[in-house]
Enzyme design. Structure first.
Site, mmCIF file in Angstrom:
data_model
loop_
_atom_site.group_PDB
_atom_site.id
_atom_site.type_symbol
_atom_site.label_atom_id
_atom_site.label_comp_id
_atom_site.label_asym_id
_atom_site.label_seq_id
_atom_site.Cartn_x
_atom_site.Cartn_y
_atom_site.Cartn_z
ATOM 1 N N ASP A 533 0.879 -1.241 -0.031
ATOM 2 C CA ASP A 533 -0.002 -0.050 0.001
ATOM 3 C C ASP A 533 1.002 1.331 -0.023
ATOM 4 O O ASP A 533 1.789 1.375 0.424
ATOM 5 C CB ASP A 533 -0.980 0.144 1.177
ATOM 6 C CG ASP A 533 -1.788 1.253 1.252
ATOM 7 O OD1 ASP A 533 -2.595 1.455 0.491
ATOM 8 O OD2 ASP A 533 -1.593 1.976 2.137
ATOM 9 N N HIS A 536 4.614 4.181 -3.437
ATOM 10 C CA HIS A 536 5.423 5.162 -3.980
ATOM 11 C C HIS A 536 6.022 6.176 -2.898
ATOM 12 O O HIS A 536 6.881 7.048 -3.037
ATOM 13 C CB HIS A 536 4.880 5.872 -5.157
ATOM 14 C CG HIS A 536 3.418 6.739 -4.824
ATOM 15 N ND1 HIS A 536 2.231 5.790 -4.487
ATOM 16 C CD2 HIS A 536 2.957 7.698 -4.535
ATOM 17 C CE1 HIS A 536 1.305 6.392 -4.201
ATOM 18 N NE2 HIS A 536 1.721 7.568 -4.026
ATOM 19 N N ASP A 634 -10.364 1.565 -4.929
ATOM 20 C CA ASP A 634 -10.093 3.133 -4.666
ATOM 21 C C ASP A 634 -11.148 3.836 -5.486
ATOM 22 O O ASP A 634 -11.209 5.281 -5.031
ATOM 23 C CB ASP A 634 -8.861 3.377 -4.921
ATOM 24 C CG ASP A 634 -7.710 2.990 -3.889
ATOM 25 O OD1 ASP A 634 -8.140 2.617 -2.603
ATOM 26 O OD2 ASP A 634 -6.425 2.422 -4.285
#
Length: 1551
Positions: A533, A536, A634
């Protein structure tokens, strides 16, 4: 067949952001690129060795050196060496290499090895491209006892992978990704009758899913943040970023409190009088907020003080330090005194360097009356400077605040005003004006009081929230010092989570690392995969560490992530370091059907009809493997953003992608709202096969698109498992997309058409016109046809407890039906059975929301033809079976190797090469094949096609004009076969091609390029192998570079009708003959050697005496082609006239005798032939049929006058000794339009004093530098550019080699002549070969050496010292002193002439001045005549270069580099220029130098379409358009370098 990938290493080549994907069981081999081939390279990798008996565990920091292996027996050329890694472990691995004694990596990279995912057993594996994944919110599954029923929907819908959001205890927000305790499970999983659920309980269920249901599982791991109410944070606040351990955040905290209090005041209506009420709904209010904060609220808090210093305090320190001292100000400037930021960020806590301040400001001031006034003035100046520093600090804070306010108002605008935002009506603490960035778990007071908390024990608990920053550098941690993200309010914060602070290593925060390590290991033990999760934003070294540890627990861990870096290179860095196996991609990002089709094509598979790739091939960069989701958890439901009719077609298109695919639970059930990870508290429905659509707590096969999705998921799995790896996407119209998945092994296809509905259709049932579908083959079945239909006007009510979908929509589905049973399509009249290779399908009922998938197979004629083609290519090593599944069989007529084995090397010349002029010379057809849109090939033979095919195959460039030409017609295949059918010796091979290519006409045209390439490359490689096996062991067991050079002998040696060899003596046995097609008689059939292609390929210009015998040692003797070498020597010997052999052969009877050096090269080749052939000196007794028994004779037939070769040799020597003088026959413009009248006069002799051969005049060119001017405009026509008359250095060397050899033979009784007769001062005199040899030896260095200390004042013609002259006695006397690359030739053929130390000095000068990338400059660049670029088309007024006059005045010729390198090799063993370097070391360094130099030649021959080395290049190796792209002596001389180096290294090894 074992898969091998080759990674070429090049110096300074760091490929850390290039992605390479590999599989377990493969081999990765490292080979050296040109820049490294001469270096001692060491390759290291952290992929542990996998050999028995010990398999080492993976340790990222532990690297193993790989051992170099030899792919050939070549000693000098080590370019084929390799080292390899046997891939037995999944994960991310690194390699790097060093060279020499340095330990610094000179290049590096990563490679990813995919995991092996096992389903129900060891052999039941799940390829990544077969993954069909469904995401479930773990919190919505309820008690563990209910999971099976709720997860059964995924099983019944055909999913094979489940993705669980975190299963841990969640925080106060109940967000699926805000974990309260990473080491505890969500208490909501417990049943009423059981206190808690353990990890083991969940593991048992996951095991059942795997072994009974055939479903694997993965779970999210959240390393970047934790819930704000995590109890362990209270005990270990150091685990979070806070104002104690990260004091750079203090200004941001104060701003955060000010903004929060301002928000509360707005809620309370305190700013209503200023136009800001709790209801924000227009831009004017937003601008008013900006102004109020900037002008009224924030100035009172003086945030700039966090960046500033206390002027009074620092001035006092300055005053105290300055008393009684003065500094010199010359070297100091006030700008050197800079504000030093207080590391604790206290108000006015900044400082300066007092020592620098004293140097700058405590200086003598002339206007001061006394010391005290001087000090006051200095303090005043210093204080002014400090105020300037504070002003700059204030400006910096103002800039930060300006950006912060912009971001604050942008946030307000999005949430309250913008159309695409939530448009909250009123500001509240739930929906505040601005969100809180910092955790503040205490009662409210006021901003100034709360600021004081930073100096108390509350500071560690003032912690920052986590979130994401738009367009941020993902490789930089936005929470660390140096980042102003929190102060500038650039963070989109998740208010329920705290950002964790790991530091750089476990020792920096032991508790946090240990806690998360236990969490990671637990997840890896339980689940088959992990989803990272917020990948980045997670510090990459942190994720790297935990994944390494997770893979220790589960080596075949499947790792997926979602990256938002907006850069493929940055994505690749994350993938490489973390070993991410699949990146999540979203079909919902597509704005229309065109973009959706592009995503399906982009994220997997190769084009339909792709080239068959060999099992051993270069390692090609990969695209990140995709997990393509129709929707992620999402994102909003597509029902909200598109239309309900689009869910089925989008899902179908996604399932046709050749990658992993997935969906989120709720999509298939047609849930119309976003199942939000934070706000959703309802439970998923359970599976019940017969559930009614109105049932809000259960679903069955008739709900939503579940039944169709099951078929699509099964289809997706089948396509991946059965090898349907090729993809074609066709945009039929604005809404309809067709996707083809093709199996390159069986040539079956699945074609799916989907009619999308990105907007709600105006008429959902309307089909309209749809272009017919042309199916290349036969539709075996319709796998499925489905259409979204509306069953009722209104949906069932939304359940308050369970997540239910739109029950009034479902699908009308038919599966596995025949074409005639379809309700959507029908076979058109044009598509009925018949000879047509396609079926045409009409659409009769295909409204929006429709999907249909066809299984297509080829027609029987095509299947049979493909079976024949597969049988054909199987003999070349392709791992194929016939379409029936049987192993291919072979018959004599189809056995390529048996047919090709009967071909001679002269036949190979025709099959593989032949340029346009050579082919036209036969008079049997056209020249090279001309491809429309590409142009003519360079060769008629296979190499012409392979030069293009090799390039387009590596790129899989099916759009290349060659491929298009193949698809459009059979012209190319007919050409390949027909040209071979015309010649008896290649007719069988032509028939083989004809029969093989006949099958191509029966298969779909899109497959022809692939099979054409497989046939051509298989045959080509087999032919090359046969060529090499027909040559010497040096070639057949040598490196690929040696092999490529050796093929130059096949390329240049061929039968050309207009350039025959003279007939050999009838007394010679087994002369090759053929039957003349016109007369029916047998005639001699001996190949000639082309000087170069294409300019010197046929007729009078093909066979040059000089070029032939410079090239012959390398191309024929080194390669073991002794018969061809023998025939060439004897044929040219037959043409001896005037004591010389011809410059241009002209078939013998039309020879032109206008060169002085060819005969000496001929004599040198006789020596080499005797040395290298089994025949030895007995060759000298070979019969030679003289064409011109005397100088004046007309051409005589073979056998008319016979002589022994030794007598012909003697005649050549005798004629030189007694002197030669003649005028060329047929002199005049008809013979040579450029030659002057005087130029046709030839005179040659031997100086009786020195023994030097001499000859020529300023009007002709007798050596290889033979350019004669051609320009009338420039006035150089008839003027030789390089006469080189007198005694040319290489001719003197060749003469020395000849007389030395003849003297030795005579002494041994192997040559009957002791010497020659010559006239000295008018008297006949005898000179033995021994005496001649001695004269040459005694006089050479006296006449040719220019000492290093030569006095230029005594000889003004000297330009370079420490070299050997190019000639002695030239008419153009300066030419003797020119530095040219000719004396190294003499060094090789007669090294005894040279003092080794002088020779080495001269060679170093040549290397410094003349050596180019591929060739040698033909003239010293400092010479007035030097012009490095050759352009034969230029015809201007500059006589130095007009019409190529500078041919040998600078351009870099390739063949002399061979002699230069051989000279260095020889003398490196004889000199010791540096006492610290032994001769052995010098020899080895010379070998290294040779390897490095020849890497460019290796690259050139490998990349050249002509597969040769050029005649010359322009300056510095630049391409020359007027050069032959492949030249015989260029390849021959380089081959000699490798041969000689190998022999010397072999001798050294033997010692």
């Amino acid at each position: 067949m074992e898969q091998i990938r080759l990674q070429t290493l090049n110096d300074k080549d760091h490929k850390d952001t290039t992605l390479y994907r590999l599989k377990k069981g493969w081999k990765l081999q490292f080979v050296l690129g040109p820049s490294l081939q001469s270096k001692q390279v060491h390759v290291f990798t952290n992929h542990p060795p996998g050999h028995s008996p010990v398999v080492r565990p993976f340790n990222r920091g532990e690297f193993y050196e790989l051992q170099w292996l030899a792919a050939s027996n070549s000693r000098c050329d080590t370019s084929d060496q390799y080292c390899e890694v046997r891939l037995h472990l999944a994960g991310s691995f690194q390699y790097y290499f060093t060279h020499g004694t340095s330990n610094t990596p000179q290049g590096s990279g990563y490679f990813i090895v995919d995991p092996t995912l096992k389903l129900t057993g060891e052999t039941d594996t799940l390829p990544l491209d077969c993954v069909t994944l469904q995401t479930v919110l773990a919190k919505c599954l309820g008690p563990l006892s209910c999971w099976e029923n709720r997860l059964a929907t995924a099983r019944e819908t055909g999913y094979n992978f489940l993705h669980f959001t975190p299963i841990q205890e969640l925080g106060a927000s109940n967000s699926s990704y805000s974990i309260r305790d990473q080491l505890k499970l969500n208490p909501g999983f417990a049943c009423k009758d059981k206190a808690s659920v353990s990890n083991d309980d969940i593991s048992k269920l996951l095991a059942k899913l795997q072994y009974e249901w055939g479903m694997l599982s993965l779970c999210d791991v959240v390393w970047n943040h934790t819930s704000f109410d995590s109890p362990w944070l209270k005990e270990h606040p150091e685990c979070a970023y806070n104002v104690r351990n990260s004091p750079h955040l203090r200004p941001a905290y104060v701003l955060d409190r000010v903004l929060w209090h301002f928000t509360l005041e707005v809620i309370e209506g305190k700013w209503a009088g200023e136009g800001i009420s709790p209801v924000i709904n227009n831009e004017e209010q937003i601008q008013r907020i900006w102004s109020l904060l900037a002008d009224t609220v924030l100035p009172t808090f003086k945030l700039q003080e966090f960046y500033q210093l206390n002027v009074e305090v620092i001035v006092e320190k300055f005053r105290a330090a300055a008393k009684g001292k003065l500094s010199a100000a010359e070297e100091s400037k006030s700008e050197d005194v800079k504000l030093i930021q207080d590391p604790m960020y206290k108000r006015l806590g900044g400082s300066v360097n007092i020592e620098k301040a004293l140097q700058c400001f405590n200086v003598e001031r002339e206007e001061a009356k006394d010391e005290e006034e001087q000090l006051d003035m200095s303090c005043k100046a210093f204080a002014e400077h400090l105020r300037n520093l504070n002003s700059r600090a204030a400006d910096k804070m103002a800039d930060d605040i300006h950006n912060a306010l912009n971001n604050v108002t942008a946030n307000v605008r999005y949430h309250h005003v913008e159309e695409n935002g939530p448009r909250f009506k009123k500001i509240s603490q739930k929906n505040p004006l601005v969100p809180k960035y910092f955790l503040h778990p205490w009662d409210l007071t006021d901003p100034k009081s709360e600021e004081a908390y930073m100096e108390t024990d509350k500071a560690p608990f003032i912690q920052i929230g986590n979130g994401w920053v738009m367009d941020a550098d993902p490789l930089k941690n936005f929470a660390e010092a140096g980042s102003n993200v929190y102060l500038r309010r650039e963070l989109i914060v998740w208010g329920d989570s705290v950002k964790l602070r790991y530091g750089e290593k476990p020792e920096d925060c032991p508790y946090l690392w240990n806690r998360m390590l236990e969490y990671s290991r637990t997840m890896a033990r339980m689940f088959h995969g992990l989803r990272i999760d917020n990948c980045h934003s997670t510090p990459i070294h942190v994720a790297e560490y935990f994944l390494d540890e997770a893979r220790r627990v589960r080596p075949d861990l499947y790792v997926v992530a979602e990256l938002f870096t907006a850069s493929e290179h940055v994505d690749n860095m994350f993938i490489n370091r973390l070993g991410i196996n699949s990146l999540i991609r979203e079909a919902s990002n597509a704005s229309d059907s065109h973009e959706l089709g592009r995503l399906v094509y982009r994220y997997g598979g190769e084009p339909v009809g792709s080239f068959l790739q060999p099992h051993e091939r270069p390692l090609a960069p990969s695209m990140s493997h995709a997990l393509l989701m129709d929707v992620t958890h999402d994102n909003k439901s597509p029902i909200m953003t598109r239309s309900v009719y689009d869910l089925l077609p989008t899902a179908a298109l996604v399932c046709m992608a050749c990658c992993a695919v997935g969906s989120s639970k709720g999509y298939d059930e047609l849930v119309p709202e976003h199942i939000h990870v934070v706000d959703e508290n309802r439970l998923y429905t359970s599976w019940r096969e017969d559930a009614d659509v109105t049932d809000g707590e259960a679903v069955g096969a008739n709900h939503g698109i579940i039944s169709a999705k099951r078929d699509l998921n099964i289809l997706h799995h089948m396509l991946g498992a059965k090898g349907y790896t090729q993809v074609y996407v066709d945009q039929v119209d604005d809404n309809i997309v067709a996707v083809t998945r093709h199996n390159p092994m069986t040539h079956q296809s699945v074609i799916l058409m989907a009619r999308t509905a990105f907007k709600h259709p105006g008429n959902p049932g309307y089909t309209g016109y749809i272009p017919p579908l042309c199916v290349p083959g036969v539709v075996e079945e319709i796998i499925l046809e489905a259409c979204m239909i509306k069953r009722a006007d209104n949906p069932p009510p939304k359940s308050e407890t369970h997540i239910n979908g739109l029950g009034h929509f479902s699908v009308d589905l038919q599966s596995h039906i025949q074409l005639y049973s379809s309700r959507m399509v029908e076979l058109s009249d044009q598509g009925a059975d018949g000879p047509s290779p396609v079926q045409e399908i009409d659409f009769i009922n295909f409204p929006p929301g429709s999907v249909i998938a066809f299984r297509v197979t080829l027609k029987s004629t095509s299947r049979k033809a493909l079976s024949e083609l597969r049988s054909c290519i199987s003999q070349f090593g392709y791992r194929v079976r016939t379409l029936s599944g049987n192993s291919p069989s072979m018959s004599p007529s189809t056995n390529f190797h048996a047919i090709a084995g009967s071909l001679s090397l002269a036949d190979m010349n025709r099959v593989l090469y032949r340029c346009d002029a050579e082919e036209r010379d036969d008079g049997k057809g056209s020249g090279v094949y001309d491809i429309p849109g590409n142009g003519p090939l360079v060769y008629c033979g296979l190499q012409g096609f392979m030069s293009i095919l090799n390039e387009i195959r590596s790129k899989n460039d099916l759009g290349h004009p060659l491929c298009e030409n193949l698809r459009q017609g059979d012209w190319m295949t007919d050409y390949v076969a027909n040209r071979l059918l015309l010649h008896p010796s290649t007719k069988k091979l032509g028939k083989w091609y004809q029969a093989t290519f006949a099958n191509l006409t029966l298969i779909p045209r899109y497959l022809i390029p692939s099979y054409f390439d497989a046939i051509m490359v298989g045959a080509y490689l087999a032919l090359l192998d046969l060529c090499w096996k027909s040559m010497s062991r040096f070639v057949s067991e040598g490196s690929s570079f040696i092999g490529a050079l050796a093929l130059g002998s096949v390329q240049m040696c061929g039968i050309v009708n207009t350039a025959p060899l003279p007939d050999l003596s009838p007394k010679l046995p087994k002369i090759p003959t053929i039957v003349d097609e016109e007369s029916g008689r047998r005639k001699q059939c001996v190949p000639t050697l082309a000087a170069g292609l294409p300019h010197f390929s046929g007729g009078f210009m093909r066979s040059w005496g000089r070029d032939t015998f410079i090239a012959l040692p390398g191309l024929l003797l080194v390669t073991g082609r002794m018969e061809e070498a023998k025939y060439l020597i004897l044929s040219f010997g037959a043409t001896l006239r005037h004591g010389v052999i011809p410059n241009l052969l002209g078939g013998g009877s039309h020879a032109r005798y206008n060169c002085r050096d060819a005969v000496w090269w001929w004599l040198y080749c006789i020596q080499l032939y005797c040395k290298m052939s089994e025949e030895g000196e007995a060759f000298l007794k070979s019969p030679v049929s003289r064409i011109f028994p005397t100088d004046e004779d007309e051409p005589q037939p073979a056998g008319f006058v016979e002589q022994l070769l030794s007598d012909v040799v003697q005649e050549a020597m005798q004629r030189h000794a007694e002197g030669i003088s003649y005028r060329e026959r047929h002199a005049g413009k008809g013979l040579d339009q450029n030659m002057s009248h005087e130029g046709f006069n030839v005179s040659i002799g031997v100086d009786p004093e020195t023994g030097f051969p001499f000859g020529g005049s300023k009007w002709n060119c007798g050596t290889w530098m033979d350019k004669v001017g051609e320009s009338d405009l420039a006035g150089n026509r008839g003027t030789p550019a390089t006469p080189r008359d007198g005694s040319a250095v290489e001719i003197v060397g060749l003469c020395k080699a000849a007389v030395r050899w003849l003297a030795k033979l005579n002494k041994a009784g192997l040559y009957p002549h002791t010497g020659v007769t010559l006239r000295v001062h008018g008297k006949q005199s005898q000179m033995s070969y021994k005496e001649w040899d001695a004269k040459l030896q005694a006089n050479f260095e006296k006449k040719f050496w220019i000492p290093q200390d030569a006095d230029k004042t005594k000889d003004e013609l000297i330009n370079r010292r420490g070299i050997y002259k190019d000639s002695v006695g030239a008419t153009q006397f300066w030419a003797d002193y020119q530095l040219r690359p000719n004396f190294p030739i003499a060094m090789v053929v007669a090294p005894e002439l040279f003092t080794p130390s002088r020779a080495w000095i001269a060679l170093e000068m040549v290397e410094k001045v003349l050596l180019g990338p591929l060739g040698m400059k033909t003239l010293d660049p400092s010479d007035w005549a030097y012009i490095g670029d050759y352009d034969n088309s230029y015809d201007g007024h500059d006589a130095r270069k007009a019409r190529g006059f500078n041919y040998h005045h600078g351009p870099e010729w390739v063949w002399p580099i061979g002699y230069f390198l051989r000279a260095k090799l020889h003398f490196s063993r004889l000199v010791q220029p540096d006492p610290s370097i032994s001769s052995d070391d010098l020899f080895q360094s010379t070998v290294t130098f040779i390897r490095q130099t020849l890497t460019k030649h290796h690259t050139e021959i490998e990349t050249s379409a002509w597969k040769g080395l050029p005649e010359l290049t322009n300056s510095d190796g630049k391409y020359c358009k007027d050069s032959c792209p492949t030249q015989a002596w260029s390849m021959g001389c380089i081959l000699e370098v490798l041969y000689e180096s190998d022999k010397l290294l072999e001798q050294l090894a033997a010692k």
